[in-house]
Design a protein around this motif. Structure first.
Motif, PDB file in Angstrom:
ATOM      1  N   VAL A  84       0.817  -1.214   0.000  1.00 48.40           N
ATOM      2  CA  VAL A  84       0.000   0.000   0.000  1.00 48.40           C
ATOM      3  C   VAL A  84       0.849   1.261   0.000  1.00 48.40           C
ATOM      4  O   VAL A  84       2.037   1.240   0.322  1.00 48.40           O
ATOM      5  N   LEU A  85       0.182   2.354  -0.359  1.00 52.12           N
ATOM      6  CA  LEU A  85       0.717   3.705  -0.227  1.00 52.12           C
ATOM      7  C   LEU A  85      -0.154   4.423   0.791  1.00 52.12           C
ATOM      8  O   LEU A  85      -1.378   4.274   0.779  1.00 52.12           O
ATOM      9  N   VAL A  86       0.467   5.201   1.663  1.00 52.15           N
ATOM     10  CA  VAL A  86      -0.253   5.916   2.713  1.00 52.15           C
ATOM     11  C   VAL A  86      -0.220   7.407   2.395  1.00 52.15           C
ATOM     12  O   VAL A  86       0.796   7.932   1.949  1.00 52.15           O
ATOM     13  N   LYS A  87      -1.334   8.078   2.645  1.00 53.02           N
ATOM     14  CA  LYS A  87      -1.414   9.515   2.402  1.00 53.02           C
ATOM     15  C   LYS A  87      -0.473  10.253   3.345  1.00 53.02           C
ATOM     16  O   LYS A  87      -0.385   9.926   4.526  1.00 53.02           O
ATOM     17  N   TYR A  88       0.216  11.239   2.805  1.00 57.70           N
ATOM     18  CA  TYR A  88       1.160  12.036   3.589  1.00 57.70           C
ATOM     19  C   TYR A  88       0.454  12.667   4.782  1.00 57.70           C
ATOM     20  O   TYR A  88      -0.650  13.182   4.668  1.00 57.70           O
ATOM     21  N   GLY A  89       1.090  12.586   5.952  1.00 57.36           N
ATOM     22  CA  GLY A  89       0.555  13.196   7.157  1.00 57.36           C
ATOM     23  C   GLY A  89      -0.198  12.235   8.058  1.00 57.36           C
ATOM     24  O   GLY A  89      -0.630  12.612   9.141  1.00 57.36           O
ATOM     25  N   GLN A  90      -0.356  10.985   7.635  1.00 54.41           N
ATOM     26  CA  GLN A  90      -1.085   9.999   8.434  1.00 54.41           C
ATOM     27  C   GLN A  90      -0.111   9.222   9.313  1.00 54.41           C
ATOM     28  O   GLN A  90       1.036   9.007   8.942  1.00 54.41           O
ATOM     29  N   ARG A  91      -0.598   8.750  10.446  1.00 50.22           N
ATOM     30  CA  ARG A  91       0.219   7.913  11.334  1.00 50.22           C
ATOM     31  C   ARG A  91       0.180   6.491  10.780  1.00 50.22           C
ATOM     32  O   ARG A  91      -0.849   5.811  10.834  1.00 50.22           O
ATOM     33  N   ILE A  92       1.298   6.045  10.250  1.00 46.18           N
ATOM     34  CA  ILE A  92       1.379   4.792   9.509  1.00 46.18           C
ATOM     35  C   ILE A  92       1.027   3.566  10.355  1.00 46.18           C
ATOM     36  O   ILE A  92       0.225   2.742   9.910  1.00 46.18           O
ATOM     37  N   PRO A  93       1.564   3.392  11.568  1.00 45.11           N
ATOM     38  CA  PRO A  93       1.223   2.182  12.332  1.00 45.11           C
ATOM     39  C   PRO A  93      -0.275   2.062  12.630  1.00 45.11           C
ATOM     40  O   PRO A  93      -0.835   0.970  12.540  1.00 45.11           O
ATOM     41  N   ASP A  94      -0.921   3.173  12.973  1.00 47.84           N
ATOM     42  CA  ASP A  94      -2.358   3.129  13.268  1.00 47.84           C
ATOM     43  C   ASP A  94      -3.168   2.763  12.028  1.00 47.84           C
ATOM     44  O   ASP A  94      -4.086   1.950  12.091  1.00 47.84           O
ATOM     45  N   LEU A  95      -2.819   3.366  10.900  1.00 43.65           N
ATOM     46  CA  LEU A  95      -3.538   3.095   9.658  1.00 43.65           C
ATOM     47  C   LEU A  95      -3.318   1.649   9.205  1.00 43.65           C
ATOM     48  O   LEU A  95      -4.259   0.974   8.780  1.00 43.65           O
ATOM     49  N   ALA A  96      -2.093   1.150   9.333  1.00 45.56           N
ATOM     50  CA  ALA A  96      -1.796  -0.240   8.944  1.00 45.56           C
ATOM     51  C   ALA A  96      -2.577  -1.211   9.831  1.00 45.56           C
ATOM     52  O   ALA A  96      -3.100  -2.220   9.344  1.00 45.56           O
ATOM     53  N   TRP A  97      -2.697  -0.920  11.111  1.00 44.50           N
ATOM     54  CA  TRP A  97      -3.462  -1.766  12.024  1.00 44.50           C
ATOM     55  C   TRP A  97      -4.932  -1.810  11.605  1.00 44.50           C
ATOM     56  O   TRP A  97      -5.551  -2.877  11.570  1.00 44.50           O
ATOM     57  N   ASP A  98      -5.497  -0.635  11.274  1.00 47.27           N
ATOM     58  CA  ASP A  98      -6.891  -0.583  10.825  1.00 47.27           C
ATOM     59  C   ASP A  98      -7.097  -1.407   9.557  1.00 47.27           C
ATOM     60  O   ASP A  98      -8.092  -2.118   9.420  1.00 47.27           O
ATOM     61  N   VAL A  99      -6.157  -1.310   8.624  1.00 47.96           N
ATOM     62  CA  VAL A  99      -6.253  -2.062   7.376  1.00 47.96           C
ATOM     63  C   VAL A  99      -6.217  -3.562   7.662  1.00 47.96           C
ATOM     64  O   VAL A  99      -7.028  -4.324   7.121  1.00 47.96           O
TER      65      VAL A  99
END
Length: 160
Positions: A84-99
């Protein structure tokens, strides 16, 4: 009037009092599509390409940022690799956990299979409006042409 069919864990279909044996197999491509649709439904993240090996069909089944492995058994199990690609400015670990959580929940819900693992590979970041060099050059050229034609019209009117 038709009676609803019920399927128990042993893949025995019960319909109107009669039983028959059979098995249900869900294609890996279907699981890949379910995973991609889940990722598309999550804001601030998008799928990435898995590399040149996937374009030539080398390795496990993969499609547009998702690889799936299905292990057959009494209750089949799934392992997922998502790129995946994550939008700039997002907290990556939290977003990856949600995914991970959403992919696991959707796959178990829609397939009935057990999900062994969901691995999220963050390959980069993206911004809302990607800058495309070719389009920006065309826009600059068009703007310069408009200015030149406006100047030529003014000179023409001044000369009259």
């Amino acid at each position: 009037m038709e009676q609803a069919q019920e399927v128990d864990r042993k893949n025995t279909v019960v319909s109107g009092g009669s039983r028959f044996e059979g098995s249900i197999h869900i294609s890996e491509e279907v699981i890949v599509e379910l995973t991609k649709k889940t990722i598309q439904g999550i804001p601030n993240i998008q799928t990435a390409t898995t590399g040149i090996a996937s374009k030539f069909g080398i390795g496990r089944k993969s499609s547009e940022g998702v690889r799936v492995t299905v292990e057959d058994g009494e209750v089949p199990s799934i392992s997922v690799e998502a790129y995946v690609l994550v939008k700039y400015g997002q907290r990556i670990p939290d977003l990856a956990w949600d995914v991970q959580e959403k992919i696991k929940a959707n796959l178990e819900r829609y397939t009935g299979y057990t999900v062994n693992s969901v691995n999220i590979n963050v390959q980069g970041i993206y911004v809302d409006e990607p800058v495309v060099l070719a389009e920006s050059e065309d826009a600059e050229d068009a703007q310069e042409n408009e200015i030149e034609s406006a100047d030529a019209d003014e000179e023409k009117k001044a000369g009259e």
